[in-house]
Motif scaffolding. Structure first.
Motif, PDB file in Angstrom:
ATOM      1  N   SER A  14       0.797  -1.225   0.000  1.00 39.51           N
ATOM      2  CA  SER A  14       0.000   0.000   0.000  1.00 39.51           C
ATOM      3  C   SER A  14       0.830   1.276   0.000  1.00 39.51           C
ATOM      4  N   GLN A  47      -5.268  -2.641  -6.279  1.00 37.59           N
ATOM      5  CA  GLN A  47      -4.326  -3.359  -5.421  1.00 37.59           C
ATOM      6  C   GLN A  47      -4.874  -4.741  -5.081  1.00 37.59           C
ATOM      7  N   SER A 114      -0.033  -0.475  -8.575  1.00 45.12           N
ATOM      8  CA  SER A 114      -0.395  -1.862  -8.253  1.00 45.12           C
ATOM      9  C   SER A 114       0.400  -2.904  -9.033  1.00 45.12           C
ATOM     10  N   THR A 142      -5.249  -1.022   1.448  1.00 45.23           N
ATOM     11  CA  THR A 142      -4.865   0.052   0.525  1.00 45.23           C
ATOM     12  C   THR A 142      -5.919   1.141   0.492  1.00 45.23           C
TER      13      THR A 142
END
Length: 187
Positions: A14, A47, A114, A142
């Motif tokens: 993240s 993500q 990502s 995230t």
């Protein structure tokens, strides 16, 4: 992979999104919950989708490379973590500071932040991971950290952006080492 390791991985992944969210927070004139939610959703969804995609692709080759899977996981996590640290420490390029939240602005950022998660998804195919809960945790982590990043950007500026990226890289490297050591029976 236990919950704490997975949570640490989610936080590590993240950090790129968090850093970009901080920049979005800097660029937006007035921060609302809606702004933070839009940024969080873009980054959180991508993500979560990328490791799922990586997992699905790599699962097709799992049996063929089972004898080396721990080395693959180790190498990928160390490379991803090392690259995050290198980018944070040595690259002078400024992060995106455009305040736009449009599809055209957010899609490339969501994909770019990502890509590392795609490679982590590949490692998931070789580890003992329940994929749906894992990608859900990564996505939600995230989402939350990106929303916090937008607010932090509006309050504190870019002061902690590089430190967050370095921390994320260190976490990924440590998880790679832990994975290898566990497989080798050291821990």
């Amino acid at each position: 992979m236990n919950f704490i390791s997975l949570l640490m991985l989610a936080v590590g992944l993240s950090m790129d999104a968090f850093a970009v969210a901080v920049c979005k927070g800097l660029a937006l004139k007035k921060i609302t919950f809606r702004h933070a939610l839009i940024v969080g959703l873009w980054f959180g969804i991508f993500q979560a989708l990328m490791p799922l995609l990586g997992y699905l692709l790599a699962a097709q080759f799992r049996d063929a490379i089972a004898a080396y899977d721990h080395w693959i996981a180790f190498i990928l996590l160390v490379l991803i973590g090392g690259n995050m640290i290198r980018e944070a420490v040595f690259e002078k390029e400024e992060a995106e500071t455009d305040g736009a939240l449009s599809f055209r602005s957010m899609l490339p950022l969501a994909v770019a932040t990502s890509i590392d998660a795609l490679a982590v998804g590949v490692t998931f195919a070789f580890l003992d991971v329940r994929i749906v809960p894992s990608v859900t945790l990564i996505g939600v982590t995230t989402l939350i950290l990106s929303m916090i990043g937008v607010k932090a950007g509006s309050l504190f500026g870019a002061k902690y952006e590089k430190k967050a990226e370095v921390l994320g890289g260190v976490i990924l490297i440590l998880l790679g080492v832990k994975t290898l050591l566990e497989h080798l029976g050291v821990i």
